[in-house]
Design a protein around this motif. Structure first.
Motif, PDB file in Angstrom:
ATOM      1  N   PRO A  77       9.987   2.614 -37.082  1.00 33.32           N
ATOM      2  CA  PRO A  77      10.477   1.495 -36.263  1.00 33.32           C
ATOM      3  C   PRO A  77      11.921   1.120 -36.584  1.00 33.32           C
ATOM      4  O   PRO A  77      12.494   1.557 -37.577  1.00 33.32           O
ATOM      5  CB  PRO A  77       9.525   0.359 -36.646  1.00 33.32           C
ATOM      6  CG  PRO A  77       9.125   0.675 -38.053  1.00 33.32           C
ATOM      7  CD  PRO A  77       9.055   2.183 -38.128  1.00 33.32           C
ATOM      8  N   ASN A  78      12.475   0.248 -35.751  1.00 31.64           N
ATOM      9  CA  ASN A  78      13.867  -0.189 -35.895  1.00 31.64           C
ATOM     10  C   ASN A  78      14.145  -0.907 -37.206  1.00 31.64           C
ATOM     11  O   ASN A  78      15.297  -1.015 -37.626  1.00 31.64           O
ATOM     12  CB  ASN A  78      14.241  -1.133 -34.741  1.00 31.64           C
ATOM     13  CG  ASN A  78      14.466  -0.388 -33.436  1.00 31.64           C
ATOM     14  OD1 ASN A  78      14.443   0.837 -33.403  1.00 31.64           O
ATOM     15  ND2 ASN A  78      14.658  -1.129 -32.372  1.00 31.64           N
ATOM     16  N   THR A  79      13.106  -1.409 -37.856  1.00 35.64           N
ATOM     17  CA  THR A  79      13.309  -2.160 -39.091  1.00 35.64           C
ATOM     18  C   THR A  79      13.517  -1.260 -40.302  1.00 35.64           C
ATOM     19  O   THR A  79      13.880  -1.750 -41.373  1.00 35.64           O
ATOM     20  CB  THR A  79      12.107  -3.090 -39.344  1.00 35.64           C
ATOM     21  OG1 THR A  79      10.890  -2.344 -39.182  1.00 35.64           O
ATOM     22  CG2 THR A  79      12.114  -4.253 -38.376  1.00 35.64           C
ATOM     23  N   GLU A  86       7.802   3.891 -28.122  1.00 36.70           N
ATOM     24  CA  GLU A  86       8.372   3.067 -29.183  1.00 36.70           C
ATOM     25  C   GLU A  86       7.292   2.774 -30.224  1.00 36.70           C
ATOM     26  O   GLU A  86       6.115   3.079 -30.018  1.00 36.70           O
ATOM     27  CB  GLU A  86       8.931   1.761 -28.608  1.00 36.70           C
ATOM     28  CG  GLU A  86      10.112   1.950 -27.669  1.00 36.70           C
ATOM     29  CD  GLU A  86      11.320   2.580 -28.338  1.00 36.70           C
ATOM     30  OE1 GLU A  86      11.616   2.218 -29.496  1.00 36.70           O
ATOM     31  OE2 GLU A  86      11.967   3.438 -27.721  1.00 36.70           O
ATOM     32  N   SER A 123       6.204  -0.438 -33.126  1.00 38.68           N
ATOM     33  CA  SER A 123       6.507  -1.757 -33.671  1.00 38.68           C
ATOM     34  C   SER A 123       6.716  -1.676 -35.174  1.00 38.68           C
ATOM     35  O   SER A 123       6.288  -0.723 -35.828  1.00 38.68           O
ATOM     36  CB  SER A 123       5.349  -2.715 -33.372  1.00 38.68           C
ATOM     37  OG  SER A 123       4.278  -2.508 -34.295  1.00 38.68           O
ATOM     38  N   GLY A 170       2.961  -0.191 -38.408  1.00 35.92           N
ATOM     39  CA  GLY A 170       3.215  -0.592 -37.035  1.00 35.92           C
ATOM     40  C   GLY A 170       2.249   0.041 -36.046  1.00 35.92           C
ATOM     41  O   GLY A 170       1.317   0.764 -36.415  1.00 35.92           O
ATOM     42  N   SER A 181      12.655  -4.424 -27.213  1.00 31.05           N
ATOM     43  CA  SER A 181      13.190  -3.793 -28.412  1.00 31.05           C
ATOM     44  C   SER A 181      12.776  -4.646 -29.610  1.00 31.05           C
ATOM     45  O   SER A 181      12.286  -5.771 -29.446  1.00 31.05           O
ATOM     46  CB  SER A 181      14.714  -3.679 -28.338  1.00 31.05           C
ATOM     47  OG  SER A 181      15.216  -2.970 -29.465  1.00 31.05           O
ATOM     48  N   PHE A 182      12.942  -4.107 -30.808  1.00 29.99           N
ATOM     49  CA  PHE A 182      12.671  -4.844 -32.036  1.00 29.99           C
ATOM     50  C   PHE A 182      13.938  -4.876 -32.884  1.00 29.99           C
ATOM     51  O   PHE A 182      14.662  -3.885 -32.961  1.00 29.99           O
ATOM     52  CB  PHE A 182      11.553  -4.183 -32.846  1.00 29.99           C
ATOM     53  CG  PHE A 182      10.211  -4.181 -32.159  1.00 29.99           C
ATOM     54  CD1 PHE A 182       9.374  -5.283 -32.238  1.00 29.99           C
ATOM     55  CD2 PHE A 182       9.792  -3.076 -31.434  1.00 29.99           C
ATOM     56  CE1 PHE A 182       8.139  -5.288 -31.613  1.00 29.99           C
ATOM     57  CE2 PHE A 182       8.559  -3.069 -30.799  1.00 29.99           C
ATOM     58  CZ  PHE A 182       7.731  -4.176 -30.887  1.00 29.99           C
ATOM     59  N   PHE A 219      10.734  -9.382 -38.385  1.00 29.09           N
ATOM     60  CA  PHE A 219      11.369  -8.826 -37.183  1.00 29.09           C
ATOM     61  C   PHE A 219      11.235  -9.827 -36.045  1.00 29.09           C
ATOM     62  O   PHE A 219      10.498 -10.816 -36.137  1.00 29.09           O
ATOM     63  CB  PHE A 219      10.724  -7.494 -36.788  1.00 29.09           C
ATOM     64  CG  PHE A 219       9.290  -7.626 -36.289  1.00 29.09           C
ATOM     65  CD1 PHE A 219       9.019  -7.805 -34.940  1.00 29.09           C
ATOM     66  CD2 PHE A 219       8.224  -7.584 -37.165  1.00 29.09           C
ATOM     67  CE1 PHE A 219       7.715  -7.935 -34.473  1.00 29.09           C
ATOM     68  CE2 PHE A 219       6.910  -7.713 -36.721  1.00 29.09           C
ATOM     69  CZ  PHE A 219       6.662  -7.893 -35.376  1.00 29.09           C
ATOM     70  N   ARG A 220      11.963  -9.551 -34.959  1.00 25.95           N
ATOM     71  CA  ARG A 220      11.769 -10.249 -33.692  1.00 25.95           C
ATOM     72  C   ARG A 220      11.563  -9.209 -32.594  1.00 25.95           C
ATOM     73  O   ARG A 220      12.186  -8.139 -32.618  1.00 25.95           O
ATOM     74  CB  ARG A 220      12.983 -11.115 -33.333  1.00 25.95           C
ATOM     75  CG  ARG A 220      13.237 -12.272 -34.254  1.00 25.95           C
ATOM     76  CD  ARG A 220      12.186 -13.372 -34.132  1.00 25.95           C
ATOM     77  NE  ARG A 220      12.629 -14.565 -34.852  1.00 25.95           N
ATOM     78  CZ  ARG A 220      12.441 -14.768 -36.142  1.00 25.95           C
ATOM     79  NH1 ARG A 220      11.825 -13.833 -36.867  1.00 25.95           N
ATOM     80  NH2 ARG A 220      12.860 -15.876 -36.726  1.00 25.95           N
ATOM     81  N   LEU A 221      10.709  -9.544 -31.680  1.00 21.02           N
ATOM     82  CA  LEU A 221      10.559  -8.764 -30.459  1.00 21.02           C
ATOM     83  C   LEU A 221      11.526  -9.317 -29.428  1.00 21.02           C
ATOM     84  O   LEU A 221      11.526 -10.525 -29.151  1.00 21.02           O
ATOM     85  CB  LEU A 221       9.124  -8.864 -29.936  1.00 21.02           C
ATOM     86  CG  LEU A 221       8.877  -8.357 -28.501  1.00 21.02           C
ATOM     87  CD1 LEU A 221       9.136  -6.854 -28.395  1.00 21.02           C
ATOM     88  CD2 LEU A 221       7.459  -8.699 -28.049  1.00 21.02           C
ATOM     89  N   ASP A 233       8.043 -15.443 -32.496  1.00 21.67           N
ATOM     90  CA  ASP A 233       8.401 -14.077 -32.876  1.00 21.67           C
ATOM     91  C   ASP A 233       9.134 -13.340 -31.756  1.00 21.67           C
ATOM     92  O   ASP A 233       9.494 -12.171 -31.920  1.00 21.67           O
ATOM     93  CB  ASP A 233       7.141 -13.279 -33.247  1.00 21.67           C
ATOM     94  CG  ASP A 233       6.395 -13.893 -34.410  1.00 21.67           C
ATOM     95  OD1 ASP A 233       7.058 -14.238 -35.406  1.00 21.67           O
ATOM     96  OD2 ASP A 233       5.164 -14.046 -34.319  1.00 21.67           O
TER      97      ASP A 233
END
Length: 663
Positions: A294-296, A403, A405, A418, A469-470, A479-481, A562
């Motif tokens: 994930p993006n994090t 994608e 999470s 995720g 997106s995250f 994180f935030r959605l 969130d």
């Protein structure tokens, strides 16, 4: 509990028996007893333990002679704790007596040779092959779980080879062994053994296409199991030995087959006709899954294409990548054949075992100009490749529609890696577009990132990255959605109108920039708000996004706090009745740690500032995020894509090992 082995004996001639440590010999003393026998006596060598079992209990035989009543069903159980120094160095004697207790009628003599045999793997998942782990023949998840892990050998360590390492039954270079899981056959006992005994390693028909095995010799690797080779037999002539095998996974988990792979070892006893197994050992592996990032997770390498007309974009994009201190790989036109959609062609992930990790690219069945890029430019030493193809391909098979999470907890159930997110048709829609079943089945079969499906077919392109997106965050769930929101955009424009800025124009800045082929006309805030069709289009789009909002909240365990709404507008294509972004879609961004590469919206300028950009910065900068707006208008937006669509990121793996998940 020891493995029990039935041994049938006769009176008179001594019987030589190979005893394997950890087993228990079960000898029926009633059936071979001579006529007239009423009692029996058992004597054994030091180190041999004997027990008498009848219908009621099991009693250990004392060292001094004891007479036992002979009854139907009486069993003699024999165990040993140490290997023999030489053949038949221990024995058990059973003497039978009739009415005359002082005169034996006959004897059974068992000459024992104790050996140790174990087929071993890394069952405790510490990277080392321990001896005879009691849990080696089963598999369980969790930090206290057990069971060996098998990597799918989908990289290409031999750069001269034309296919991945798993494609044949050879090991061209020894570096390839590092990708395989080790399996060791250990034997202990006398230097010489009874003739004719053999060791047989074998795999079931159902498992032989999942894995293959090589034996390591001094100069080469010998293919011994897998690919329709079900059995491998060796002469068992020497007690102390260690045979090293290397196991190679051939398939990632997928629909229709169990992810567990079992290997069996048997000790074969020579018979007058053929051979019979007298001992069996077993080990189990689980095929390692393919895991998305994930993006994090921290970025390691960023990919983008160089195509005609994206020079300005590349310059601004590169500046963001340099800020994030990432490696940048630019795919040249000679390789991409003017295909700029790097996100749609591939998805980066990885696979891992306790002894090895490497990234693996999932190659889509989209196959545009970038078709050969993942296979020819990414597949290599410690960089794997996997693909699933479908005969019928639509836009939803591209990986902008795939994608994952960040880690979430949903109703008490943890998803520490995720959940995969796939865009599909609305549940009640017949004939809508969905991702190909073969790809969806593959994603579901990996298990560790339990997928959920959202509604994306309302979009012209149809990808989930067009509305969500995250981004990382220092608080709450980490994180935030981000969800695009026409409603938020319209409210922002209405506020600007009320403040007297209704005549401010979108896209005005574009007129000052020389971009050949640019046809977008300026449009005033007043014109947008008075355009009933555009308002109706976005009422419909907002409803579609709200459907997904509810699904994502439910499936990811999210609260409203969130979620951050990103201003955006859409317009429906007249012929397809599907939505496309009215201005560059800011949610379709690239996330590189705290640095964001966001499509520049070219909103109206109010006091020299774009209120759309300001709204995004106000929402994201308090989270410690760095907002960088990139001009992708001519190079991507007008072609129905944005920054995220045209780029891709290979990220670090999770710190958590997938086998430690609670399932």
């Amino acid at each position: 509990m020891s493995k029990q082995r039935t041994v049938r004996l006769k009176c008179g001639k001594p019987t030589q028996v190979i005893y394997v440590l950890g087993t228990e010999l079960s000898i029926d003393v009633y059936k071979p007893s001579p006529l007239g026998s009423q009692t029996f006596e058992v004597r054994s060598s030091p180190g041999v333990k004997c027990f008498i079992s009848d219908q009621h209990n099991v009693t250990m035989v004392a060292e001094h002679a004891t007479r036992w009543a002979l009854n139907k069903g009486t069993l003699l159980l024999v165990t040993m704790e140490k290997t023999s120094n030489y053949v038949s160095d221990s024995k058990v004697t059973v003497t039978f007596y009739g009415e005359k207790l002082e005169s034996p009628i006959d004897k059974i003599i068992v000459q024992l040779t104790a050996v140790s045999i174990s087929l071993d793997v890394d069952a405790d998942r510490d990277g080392k092959v321990e001896k005879n782990n009691p849990n080696k023949a089963s598999w369980s998840w969790g930090p206290n779980g057990h069971g060996a892990v098998l990597l799918v050998n989908c990289d290409k360590d031999d750069v001269a080879a034309s296919e991945p390492d798993k494609s044949d039954n050879a090991v061209p270079i020894f570096e390839d062994l590092a990708d395989m899981s080790q399996m060791v056959l250990r034997t202990e006992g006398p230097n010489s053994l009874l003739p004719g005994y053999k060791l047989q390693l074998y795999i079931s028909t159902s498992d032989n296409e999942k894995a293959q095995v090589f034996q390591h010799s001094l100069t080469s690797m010998i293919h011994v199991l897998g690919r329709k080779k079900l059995s491998f037999v060796m002469d068992y002539t020497k007690g102390n030995n260690e045979y090293n095998f290397f196991v190679e996974g051939l398939k990632f988990p997928d629909e229709g087959f169990n992810s567990l792979v079992t290997f069996n070892l048997s000790l074969l006893k020579p018979m007058t006709v053929g051979e019979a197994p007298i001992f069996t050992d077993r080990v189990i592996f689980r095929l390692a899954p393919w895991i998305m990032t994930p993006n994090t997770l921290a970025p390691e390498e960023v990919f983008v294409c160089c195509v005609p007309g994206n020079k300005k974009f590349l310059k601004e994009f590169t500046a963001v990548v340099e800020k994030a201190k990432c490696k940048l790989t630019v795919c040249p036109e000679a390789v991409n054949f003017k295909d700029r959609w790097m996100q749609d062609e591939i998805e980066f992930g990885y696979t891992e075992a306790p002894h090895k990790y490497f990234p693996v690219v999932l190659d889509s069945s989209r196959d545009g100009g970038l078709e050969d890029f993942p296979y020819q430019n990414l597949l290599g030493p410690d960089f794997g490749h996997v693909t699933r193809t479908s005969d019928e391909v639509n836009s939803l098979d591209s990986f902008g529609n795939l994608e994952v999470s960040p880690p979430v907890t949903v109703n008490g159930k943890k998803y520490p890696m995720g959940r995969i997110i796939i865009g599909s048709a609305f549940p009640t829609t017949s004939g809508g577009r969905s991702m190909a079943k073969v790809i969806r089945n593959f994603l579901y079969a990996q298990k560790v990132q339990s997928p959920n499906e959202d509604y994306s077919d309302w979009l012209y392109v149809g990808h989930v990255d067009e509305f969500m997106s995250f981004v990382p965050a220092p608080d709450r769930k980490g994180f935030r959605l981000l969800l695009v929101s026409p409603d938020v955009c319209c409210k922002l424009f209405m506020k600007l109108q009320q403040e007297g800025h209704g005549e401010a124009q979108m896209f005005e800045v574009l007129l000052c920039v020389s971009q050949p082929g640019l046809k977008k006309q300026t449009v005033k805030i007043n014109e947008i708000l008075s355009n009933q069709k555009l308002r109706d289009d976005n009422t419909y789009v907002q409803q579609c996004i709200d459907w997904n909002r509810d699904v994502l909240k439910r499936e990811l365990g999210l609260d409203e706090e969130d979620i951050i709404d990103m201003p955006g507008l859409f317009e429906l294509n007249k012929s397809h009745q599907a939505a496309g972004a009215f201005f560059p879609n800011m949610v379709n961004m690239i996330v590189l740690g705290k640095h964001l590469g966001i499509p520049k919206p070219f909103g109206p300028l109010i006091n020299g500032k774009c209120p759309l950009e300001s709204a995004v910065c106000s929402a994201l900068e308090p989270l410690g995020l760095d907002c960088n707006f990139i001009d992708d208008f001519a190079a991507y937006h007008l072609l129905s894509g944005e920054v995220h669509c045209g780029s891709n990121v290979r990220r670090k793996s999770f710190a958590l090992k997938w086998w430690n998940m609670e399932m």
